[in-house]
Design a protein around this motif. Sequence first.
Motif, PDB file in Angstrom:
ATOM      1  N   SER A  64       6.439  -1.245  -3.022  1.00  0.00           N
ATOM      2  CA  SER A  64       7.575  -1.724  -2.242  1.00  0.00           C
ATOM      3  C   SER A  64       7.333  -1.388  -0.775  1.00  0.00           C
ATOM      4  N   VAL A  65       7.360  -2.390   0.078  1.00  0.00           N
ATOM      5  CA  VAL A  65       7.122  -2.181   1.505  1.00  0.00           C
ATOM      6  C   VAL A  65       8.387  -2.529   2.274  1.00  0.00           C
ATOM      7  N   ASP A  66       8.688  -1.722   3.284  1.00  0.00           N
ATOM      8  CA  ASP A  66       9.839  -2.002   4.132  1.00  0.00           C
ATOM      9  C   ASP A  66       9.658  -1.283   5.468  1.00  0.00           C
ATOM     10  N   GLY A  67      10.399  -1.733   6.467  1.00  0.00           N
ATOM     11  CA  GLY A  67      10.343  -1.120   7.786  1.00  0.00           C
ATOM     12  C   GLY A  67      11.320   0.015   7.972  1.00  0.00           C
ATOM     13  N   SER A  68      12.163   0.257   6.976  1.00  0.00           N
ATOM     14  CA  SER A  68      13.186   1.294   7.092  1.00  0.00           C
ATOM     15  C   SER A  68      12.842   2.478   6.199  1.00  0.00           C
ATOM     16  N   ARG A  69      12.654   3.632   6.806  1.00  0.00           N
ATOM     17  CA  ARG A  69      12.411   4.844   6.017  1.00  0.00           C
ATOM     18  C   ARG A  69      13.662   5.238   5.229  1.00  0.00           C
ATOM     19  N   VAL A  70      14.829   4.964   5.775  1.00  0.00           N
ATOM     20  CA  VAL A  70      16.077   5.262   5.062  1.00  0.00           C
ATOM     21  C   VAL A  70      16.163   4.421   3.790  1.00  0.00           C
ATOM     22  N   LEU A  89       5.690   1.965   0.759  1.00  0.00           N
ATOM     23  CA  LEU A  89       4.885   1.766   1.968  1.00  0.00           C
ATOM     24  C   LEU A  89       5.808   1.441   3.131  1.00  0.00           C
ATOM     25  N   HIS A  90       5.755   2.258   4.182  1.00  0.00           N
ATOM     26  CA  HIS A  90       6.526   1.994   5.396  1.00  0.00           C
ATOM     27  C   HIS A  90       5.644   1.210   6.363  1.00  0.00           C
ATOM     28  N   ALA A  91       6.059  -0.001   6.718  1.00  0.00           N
ATOM     29  CA  ALA A  91       5.225  -0.847   7.573  1.00  0.00           C
ATOM     30  C   ALA A  91       6.048  -1.943   8.210  1.00  0.00           C
ATOM     31  N   ASP A  92       5.573  -2.424   9.343  1.00  0.00           N
ATOM     32  CA  ASP A  92       6.128  -3.594  10.026  1.00  0.00           C
ATOM     33  C   ASP A  92       5.365  -4.815   9.523  1.00  0.00           C
ATOM     34  N   LEU A  93       6.046  -5.701   8.843  1.00  0.00           N
ATOM     35  CA  LEU A  93       5.376  -6.845   8.218  1.00  0.00           C
ATOM     36  C   LEU A  93       4.834  -7.846   9.229  1.00  0.00           C
ATOM     37  N   THR A  94       5.268  -7.760  10.470  1.00  0.00           N
ATOM     38  CA  THR A  94       4.721  -8.676  11.480  1.00  0.00           C
ATOM     39  C   THR A  94       3.391  -8.172  12.035  1.00  0.00           C
ATOM     40  N   GLU A  95       2.971  -6.957  11.617  1.00  0.00           N
ATOM     41  CA  GLU A  95       1.730  -6.383  12.133  1.00  0.00           C
ATOM     42  C   GLU A  95       0.808  -5.847  11.043  1.00  0.00           C
ATOM     43  N   HIS A  96       1.348  -5.439   9.929  1.00  0.00           N
ATOM     44  CA  HIS A  96       0.567  -4.724   8.915  1.00  0.00           C
ATOM     45  C   HIS A  96      -0.502  -5.626   8.292  1.00  0.00           C
TER      46      HIS A  96
END
Length: 204
Positions: A64-70, A89-96
Motif C-alpha cells: 500500500s503506497v500513499d503520501g500521508s504518513r498519518v 510505502l510512503h511516496a509521492d506518486l508524481t515522482e516515485h
Amino acid sequence: MNGKTPMWDERYDREDYLYGTEPNDFLREQVERLGPAPRRVLCLADGEGRNGVYLAGLGHEVTSVDGSRVGLAKAARLAEAKGVALELLHADLTEHVFPAEAFDAVVSIFCHVTEAGRPHLHRQVARTLRPGGLLMLEAYTPDQVPRDTGGPDTPDRTPTAAELDAAFADFEILLSREIERDVQEGKGHTGPGAVVQFIARKPR
C-alpha cells in the motif's frame, strides 16, 4: 494521494476512518479478475488502508503506497486489527519510481494526482506490472467536481476514460466506461458520483 501531504495528514488525523474500513464496491465486484491468491498487488493512494487490507485478507501480497504518513499509520492499525500483513510505502506518486515488473496487479481506487503528474504515474504503472499484469482503476471524472459528495474540487485531478484509453493504448483494455453510481464510503464519499472505471491487461 497527491503532492499536498500535509492536507492529507490533516484529513486522516481523526479517530474514525474517513472513507470507512470496507473495500471499494468496484474493487469487490471485480476482484476475481486478479486471479487466485497469492498475487503481488500494488495499491496506489491506499490512504488508511481499507482496500489493501481487504486484498491482503483474500491472501494477496499487498504493498500500500500513499503520501500521508498519518494514513499509512492507520492502515497499519487496520491490518493488525484484521490479522493481515501489509507492506507500507510512503511516496509521492508524481515522482516515485517503482521497480520493473514487480507486481501482478495495480489497484488504483480514487487516486487523484494532478494532470501534470499523471503521465509519470501511468508510465510507472506500465513499468511495474509484470507481463499479463492487470490495472484496475476507479476514479472521479471532471463531472464530479461541482458535486458535494466527495472527490477533488478541481478538474485537473480527475481523469477521463479517453485519457486512460490513450495512456494505456498498448494494453488490452477490458473495461473503460464513465458512469454515475452511488458511492457510500465513510464520511468522505457520500452519494451519487461521476466515475470512470477502467481495467486493462499488460501485454505478455
